[in-house]
Motif scaffolding. Structure first.
Motif, mmCIF file in Angstrom:
data_model
loop_
_atom_site.group_PDB
_atom_site.id
_atom_site.type_symbol
_atom_site.label_atom_id
_atom_site.label_comp_id
_atom_site.label_asym_id
_atom_site.label_seq_id
_atom_site.Cartn_x
_atom_site.Cartn_y
_atom_site.Cartn_z
ATOM 1 N N LEU A 29 0.809 -1.213 0.000
ATOM 2 C CA LEU A 29 0.000 0.000 0.000
ATOM 3 C C LEU A 29 0.848 1.272 0.000
ATOM 4 O O LEU A 29 0.312 2.365 -0.202
ATOM 5 C CB LEU A 29 -0.947 0.015 1.202
ATOM 6 C CG LEU A 29 -1.981 -1.117 1.260
ATOM 7 C CD1 LEU A 29 -2.885 -0.953 2.458
ATOM 8 C CD2 LEU A 29 -2.807 -1.159 -0.029
ATOM 9 N N SER A 30 2.148 1.129 0.228
ATOM 10 C CA SER A 30 3.048 2.274 0.097
ATOM 11 C C SER A 30 3.550 2.429 -1.329
ATOM 12 O O SER A 30 4.286 3.367 -1.631
ATOM 13 C CB SER A 30 4.249 2.105 1.042
ATOM 14 O OG SER A 30 3.825 2.075 2.388
ATOM 15 N N ASN A 31 3.146 1.516 -2.191
ATOM 16 C CA ASN A 31 3.597 1.512 -3.577
ATOM 17 C C ASN A 31 2.510 2.005 -4.531
ATOM 18 O O ASN A 31 1.329 2.004 -4.203
ATOM 19 C CB ASN A 31 4.005 0.098 -4.003
ATOM 20 C CG ASN A 31 5.339 -0.316 -3.399
ATOM 21 O OD1 ASN A 31 5.873 0.348 -2.517
ATOM 22 N ND2 ASN A 31 5.883 -1.413 -3.879
ATOM 23 N N VAL A 32 2.951 2.419 -5.705
ATOM 24 C CA VAL A 32 2.015 2.682 -6.797
ATOM 25 C C VAL A 32 2.116 1.531 -7.788
ATOM 26 O O VAL A 32 3.185 0.941 -7.980
ATOM 27 C CB VAL A 32 2.307 4.017 -7.508
ATOM 28 C CG1 VAL A 32 2.071 5.179 -6.571
ATOM 29 C CG2 VAL A 32 3.702 4.062 -8.075
ATOM 30 N N LEU A 33 0.983 1.223 -8.390
ATOM 31 C CA LEU A 33 0.932 0.180 -9.407
ATOM 32 C C LEU A 33 1.147 0.807 -10.775
ATOM 33 O O LEU A 33 0.507 1.800 -11.122
ATOM 34 C CB LEU A 33 -0.424 -0.516 -9.366
ATOM 35 C CG LEU A 33 -0.739 -1.480 -10.521
ATOM 36 C CD1 LEU A 33 0.119 -2.735 -10.428
ATOM 37 C CD2 LEU A 33 -2.226 -1.832 -10.532
ATOM 38 N N ILE A 34 2.056 0.228 -11.561
ATOM 39 C CA ILE A 34 2.217 0.607 -12.967
ATOM 40 C C ILE A 34 1.792 -0.604 -13.780
ATOM 41 O O ILE A 34 2.416 -1.663 -13.717
ATOM 42 C CB ILE A 34 3.671 1.003 -13.283
ATOM 43 C CG1 ILE A 34 4.103 2.157 -12.389
ATOM 44 C CG2 ILE A 34 3.820 1.389 -14.756
ATOM 45 C CD1 ILE A 34 5.567 2.528 -12.536
ATOM 46 N N ASP A 35 0.692 -0.457 -14.514
ATOM 47 C CA ASP A 35 0.058 -1.594 -15.175
ATOM 48 C C ASP A 35 -0.112 -1.306 -16.667
ATOM 49 O O ASP A 35 -0.801 -0.374 -17.057
ATOM 50 C CB ASP A 35 -1.304 -1.856 -14.524
ATOM 51 C CG ASP A 35 -1.973 -3.101 -15.084
ATOM 52 O OD1 ASP A 35 -1.419 -3.734 -15.993
ATOM 53 O OD2 ASP A 35 -3.071 -3.435 -14.596
ATOM 54 N N ALA A 36 0.546 -2.132 -17.474
ATOM 55 C CA ALA A 36 0.418 -2.016 -18.927
ATOM 56 C C ALA A 36 0.020 -3.366 -19.511
ATOM 57 O O ALA A 36 0.553 -3.800 -20.523
ATOM 58 C CB ALA A 36 1.719 -1.518 -19.538
ATOM 59 N N THR A 37 -0.934 -4.020 -18.847
ATOM 60 C CA THR A 37 -1.338 -5.346 -19.306
ATOM 61 C C THR A 37 -2.322 -5.283 -20.472
ATOM 62 O O THR A 37 -2.522 -6.257 -21.172
ATOM 63 C CB THR A 37 -1.979 -6.145 -18.156
ATOM 64 O OG1 THR A 37 -3.034 -5.374 -17.574
ATOM 65 C CG2 THR A 37 -0.949 -6.441 -17.073
ATOM 66 N N GLY A 38 -2.976 -4.146 -20.685
ATOM 67 C CA GLY A 38 -3.878 -3.983 -21.814
ATOM 68 C C GLY A 38 -3.261 -3.050 -22.846
ATOM 69 O O GLY A 38 -2.057 -3.082 -23.089
ATOM 70 N N ASP A 39 -4.090 -2.214 -23.451
ATOM 71 C CA ASP A 39 -3.578 -1.277 -24.440
ATOM 72 C C ASP A 39 -3.385 0.122 -23.857
ATOM 73 O O ASP A 39 -3.172 1.082 -24.585
ATOM 74 C CB ASP A 39 -4.511 -1.205 -25.659
ATOM 75 C CG ASP A 39 -5.922 -0.788 -25.266
ATOM 76 O OD1 ASP A 39 -6.199 -0.635 -24.056
ATOM 77 O OD2 ASP A 39 -6.749 -0.618 -26.177
ATOM 78 N N GLN A 40 -3.490 0.219 -22.508
ATOM 79 C CA GLN A 40 -3.271 1.489 -21.827
ATOM 80 C C GLN A 40 -2.282 1.314 -20.682
ATOM 81 O O GLN A 40 -2.143 0.221 -20.129
ATOM 82 C CB GLN A 40 -4.589 2.038 -21.251
ATOM 83 C CG GLN A 40 -5.630 2.423 -22.287
ATOM 84 C CD GLN A 40 -6.925 2.864 -21.632
ATOM 85 O OE1 GLN A 40 -7.283 2.384 -20.564
ATOM 86 N NE2 GLN A 40 -7.628 3.790 -22.279
ATOM 87 N N GLY A 43 11.094 -3.300 -6.685
ATOM 88 C CA GLY A 43 9.644 -3.206 -6.551
ATOM 89 C C GLY A 43 9.049 -4.429 -5.891
ATOM 90 O O GLY A 43 9.752 -5.263 -5.312
ATOM 91 N N LEU A 44 7.747 -4.530 -5.950
ATOM 92 C CA LEU A 44 7.003 -5.694 -5.469
ATOM 93 C C LEU A 44 6.066 -6.154 -6.576
ATOM 94 O O LEU A 44 5.586 -5.341 -7.370
ATOM 95 C CB LEU A 44 6.172 -5.326 -4.228
ATOM 96 C CG LEU A 44 6.932 -5.021 -2.932
ATOM 97 C CD1 LEU A 44 5.969 -4.493 -1.870
ATOM 98 C CD2 LEU A 44 7.651 -6.266 -2.424
ATOM 99 N N PRO A 45 5.793 -7.453 -6.663
ATOM 100 C CA PRO A 45 4.880 -7.940 -7.705
ATOM 101 C C PRO A 45 3.489 -7.350 -7.517
ATOM 102 O O PRO A 45 3.092 -6.979 -6.411
ATOM 103 C CB PRO A 45 4.885 -9.457 -7.511
ATOM 104 C CG PRO A 45 5.396 -9.680 -6.124
ATOM 105 C CD PRO A 45 6.320 -8.550 -5.819
ATOM 106 N N ASP A 46 2.737 -7.297 -8.611
ATOM 107 C CA ASP A 46 1.440 -6.625 -8.584
ATOM 108 C C ASP A 46 0.298 -7.509 -8.097
ATOM 109 O O ASP A 46 -0.817 -7.020 -7.903
ATOM 110 C CB ASP A 46 1.088 -6.125 -9.993
ATOM 111 C CG ASP A 46 0.852 -7.298 -10.943
ATOM 112 O OD1 ASP A 46 1.808 -8.059 -11.178
ATOM 113 O OD2 ASP A 46 -0.283 -7.444 -11.425
#
Length: 367
Positions: free
Chosen positions: A30-41, A109-112
Motif C-alpha cells: 500500500l506504500s507503492n504505486v501500481l504501474i500496469d500495462a497489461t492492456g492497451d493502456q 519493486g514488489l509484484p502486482d
C-alpha cells in the motif's frame, strides 16, 4: 515490461496518485504505486484501502506487464529527471530500470498480484459539471470536523434529490451549505451519503481541470471518474445530523458588509485575540461596525468599518478563525450577516447568490 513516457506526463500522474498511497502501513504494497500495462493502456494507481486513484498515462508500450514501486521514491526520482523521454524496463526479481539520456536508476519493486483491485464506472452513473463540483466543495469543505471522536462529521454530506444537489459540512460549531441543480440523470429518490474528507480533497486535485465528472454509487463506495482518472472512496457510516433544524428562521437583524474590507479588518484585529480561544467582539449599531479584541498579555486592537446597509444592532463575539474561514470562501463582493441575539446562531450569505450559506455559533461575551 518496457514502457516509454514523457517526463511531464509521468510526473503529473505520480503527483496525483502519490498522496493516496499509505505512508505508514502494515502492508508494504500500500506504500507503492501500481504501474500496469497489461492492456492497451498504461495505468498508474494507488490506494490506502479507503481511497484509491487510477490514472491513464500517455506513453508507449513496447512490452506489457505490471509492477509496483515505492510511491514516495518514484515521485522524487520523476521530479528530478530532466524533461526528456523516460524508459521503464523490468528486470529479474521485480527490479525496474529507469533510464533517460543522462543516466540509469534501478529500483526494487514488489509484484502486482497483491495490489488491491480498484473498481471502475460502467453504465450506471450520474454526471455533474466539474466546475460546479469543485466550487461546492470549496464552499463547504473547510467546515468539516477533523476530530476523530465524531467520525460521522469527518466528511462532506452529499444530499442528492430529483430537485437539488447539496453539500454540507459541520463540526458542531459552524456549518457550511452549498446547493445546485440536480445531477443528470436526476436521482429517482433522495440519496444521503457521507464522503470522507480525504477523498473530498483528492477529488479537487484529481479532477482539477475536468469539465464533466461521472459519479457512481456502490454499496459502501462512491466512484468519481472522467476520461483519464478514476477515484474510489469508501463512504463514512453513520447518520448525519439534521442540519436544517439548526438554521434559524427568525434572524431579523441584518448588516451587509464589503467582504474584502471586513476580512482585512478581522485579520488585523485577530492578531490581538486570546490564542486560547481567538475571541473577537463585533458591535453593530446604526452608524458602523466596531471590531475589537484584547488580551492582557498582548494588548488590544479596535477597528471601525462602514456597512452597506443595516437593520438592527447587536453586541456579539466569535471565534475569529471561524468568521474568517466563512469570508474566505465567499465569492461575492458583499456578505449579509443575519443575527438575532448574542447567543443565537448567525448566518452569513453571499449577496446576490442564494445557493451558499455559512452558519457560526457565537461565543459568550467577555465582561
Amino acid at each position: 515490461m518496457e514502457l516509454i513516457f514523457e517526463k511531464e506526463n509521468l510526473l503529473k500522474a505520480i503527483q496525483v496518485v502519490q498522496s493516496v498511497a499509505a505512508g505508514r502501513n502494515t502492508l508494504p504494497i500500500l506504500s507503492n504505486v501500481l504501474i500496469d500495462a497489461t492492456g492497451d493502456q498504461i495505468v498508474i494507481a494507488s490506494t490506502d484501502l479507503e481511497v484509491g486513484i487510477r490514472m491513464i498515462v500517455p506513453g508507449t508500450i513496447s512490452d506489457g506487464g505490471a509492477i509496483t514501486l515505492s510511491a514516495r521514491k518514484l515521485a522524487e526520482i520523476a521530479r528530478e529527471l530532466p524533461p526528456a523521454e523516460i524508459r521503464f524496463t523490468t528486470t529479474a526479481n521485480d527490479r525496474v530500470e529507469i533510464a533517460c539520456a543522462q543516466g540509469t536508476y534501478k529500483m526494487i519493486g514488489l509484484p502486482d498480484d497483491e495490489f488491491p483491485n480498484l473498481p471502475t464506472i460502467k453504465d450506471d452513473f450520474f454526471t455533474i459539471n466539474g466546475e460546479v463540483l469543485r466550487s461546492m466543495i470549496y464552499k463547504t469543505e473547510f467546515a468539516a470536523s477533523i476530530e476523530e471522536t465524531r467520525y460521522f462529521l469527518n466528511g462532506l454530506y452529499f444530499y442528492l434529490t430529483p430537485e437539488i444537489t447539496q453539500m454540507v459540512a459541520t463540526d458542531g460549531r459552524r456549518l457550511a451549505i452549498a446547493s445546485n441543480g440536480p445531477l443528470t440523470p436526476t436521482p429517482q429518490e433522495p440519496i444521503g451519503i457521507i464522503v470522507p474528507l480525504k477523498a473530498v480533497r483528492e477529488i479537487v486535485k484529481t479532477f482539477a481541470e475536468s469539465e464533466e465528472i461521472r459519479v457512481c454509487l456502490r454499496e459502501n463506495q462512491i466512484i468519481f471518474a472522467d476520461d483519464v482518472a478514476t477515484l474510489t472512496s469508501r463512504l463514512v457510516e453513520g447518520e448525519y445530523p439534521k442540519y436544517e433544524q439548526i438554521i434559524p428562521k427568525d434572524n431579523d437583524g441584518k448588516v451587509v458588509l464589503d467582504v474584502e474590507l471586513f476580512f482585512s479588518a478581522l485579520r488585523r484585529v485577530a492578531l490581538f485575540s486570546n490564542p486560547k480561544n481567538f475571541s473577537i467582539r463585533l458591535d453593530v449599531d446604526e452608524n458602523a461596525v466596531n471590531i475589537s479584541a484584547k488580551t492582557p498579555e498582548l494588548g488590544e486592537a479596535e477597528e471601525t468599518i462602514d456597512f452597506k446597509s443595516s437593520n438592527g444592532g447587536i453586541e456579539i463575539a466569535f471565534d475569529a478563525r471561524f468568521l474568517m474561514d466563512v469570508l474566505r470562501h465567499i465569492q461575492t463582493e458583499e456578505v449579509a450577516m443575519e443575527f438575532k441575539d448574542p447567543l443565537s446562531a448567525v448566518v452569513l450569505k453571499p449577496v446576490g447568490e442564494d445557493n451558499h450559506l455559512g452558519l457560526i455559533m457565537p461565543m459568550r461575551l467577555e465582561s
